[in-house]
Scaffold this active site. Structure first.
Site, PDB file in Angstrom:
ATOM      1  N   HIS A  59       8.665   0.164  18.110  1.00  0.00           N
ATOM      2  CA  HIS A  59       7.837   1.387  18.421  1.00  0.00           C
ATOM      3  C   HIS A  59       7.399   1.201  19.026  1.00  0.00           C
ATOM      4  CE1 HIS A  59       6.346   5.839  17.829  1.00  0.00           C
ATOM      5  NE2 HIS A  59       7.295   5.822  16.795  1.00  0.00           N
ATOM      6  N   PHE A 248       5.374   3.049  -2.112  1.00  0.00           N
ATOM      7  CA  PHE A 248       4.298   3.519  -1.489  1.00  0.00           C
ATOM      8  C   PHE A 248       4.974   5.360  -2.471  1.00  0.00           C
ATOM      9  CE2 PHE A 248       4.092  -0.329   0.527  1.00  0.00           C
ATOM     10  CZ  PHE A 248       5.078  -0.191   1.371  1.00  0.00           C
ATOM     11  N   ASP A 250       4.038   8.954  -1.371  1.00  0.00           N
ATOM     12  CA  ASP A 250       3.773   9.759  -0.004  1.00  0.00           C
ATOM     13  C   ASP A 250       4.586  11.037  -0.117  1.00  0.00           C
ATOM     14  OD1 ASP A 250       5.949   9.805   2.719  1.00  0.00           O
ATOM     15  OD2 ASP A 250       4.399   8.501   2.990  1.00  0.00           O
TER      16      ASP A 250
END
Length: 268
Positions: A59, A248, A250
């Site tokens: 990225h 996680f 989120d």
């Protein structure tokens, strides 16, 4: 110092908490069939796209070299990795950071702001700086493109508090570098999560639900996962128990899980 293994590991407490919440929730449910369906679909897509840890550094906003500087960058970003939601539907009015001609919103606006500061010569990834940076300093670092039109970064005061707390702990206990804390975990993802939630109150997302404490440890686990991905499971990112890290919490993930049928909500 590494933490004692006398109590249950962090990921076990997260799983136990998730099980307790699922069992006692009246509005959110986790259907087993939906979990299986989501897992098969995710695996299928990962295989079809050839997804691997190599993707993390590809990225444009993440460090492209796995080194000491990347470790400190990851720590600062994950310390601030919360609350990017905007009530504004017009993206031109949302918090936006433009870097190298590209507009970034949501989580990536945070990464862009950190990189912009580095490009401007501001040592934002150095604990000696962010432990004492003023609200005015950090307001400048996290400035939006068009302050008269767009949202400002959410919860700036809380972000300042997080940076002050983590910076001071690193200076007091780890020579000002998260990399020194990382070395003390001795290759254990679970130990690192425990150390992070022990030493940094802002990472300690523990809450009460139905009279019992539940542990989430979202950012602490993301921190470990990001280091693992950046180093592709080698050198400083080699964790023998990385498979113990959990999913996680989120605000985007539940939307995807609901789409795949792995979460269901009551009519209300």
């Amino acid at each position: 110092m590494p933490v004692s293994a006398a109590h249950s590991a962090a990921s076990e407490r997260v799983l136990e908490s998730a099980h307790f919440i699922n069992k006692n929730s009246s509005d959110v449910f986790v259907p087993e069939a939906g979990v299986q369906q989501a897992a098969h679909e995710i695996i299928k897509r990962m295989k079809s796209t050839g997804y691997s840890t190599e993707e993390w550094k590809k990225h444009e906003l993440t460090p492209n070299t796995a080194d000491a500087a990347a470790i400190e960058w990851i720590f600062v970003v994950d310390t601030l990795n919360f609350s990017f939601w905007s009530d504004r539907t017009n993206k031109n009015e949302q918090y936006t950071v433009t870097l190298d001609g590209t507009e970034h919103r949501g989580y990536w606006s945070l990464c862009a702001a950190i990189n912009r500061a580095i490009n401007e010569g501001i040592p934002i990834t150095h604990a000696s700086y962010y432990a004492h940076a003023s609200l005015s300093d950090l307001s400048h670092i996290f400035r939006t493109d068009l302050p008269n039109v767009q949202d400002h970064i959410p919860m700036l005061a809380e972000r300042v508090q997080c940076l002050h707390e983590t910076g001071r702990v690193l200076l007091e206990k780890y020579g000002g570098k998260f990399a020194n804390m990382l070395k003390q975990c001795e290759g254990s993802a679970q130990t690192l999560v425990e150390m992070v939630v022990r030493d940094f109150a802002c990472y300690r997302d523990e809450h009460m639900f139905q009279g019992r404490r539940v542990d989430l440890y979202k950012r602490a686990q993301i921190l470990v996962a990001d280091i693992w991905a950046c180093f592709e499971g080698q050198k400083d990112g080699m964790f023998e128990d990385i498979d113990k890290i959990t999913m996680f919490a989120d605000y985007r993930v539940p939307q995807a899980l609901c789409h795949f049928g792995a979460l269901e909500y009551s009519p209300r």
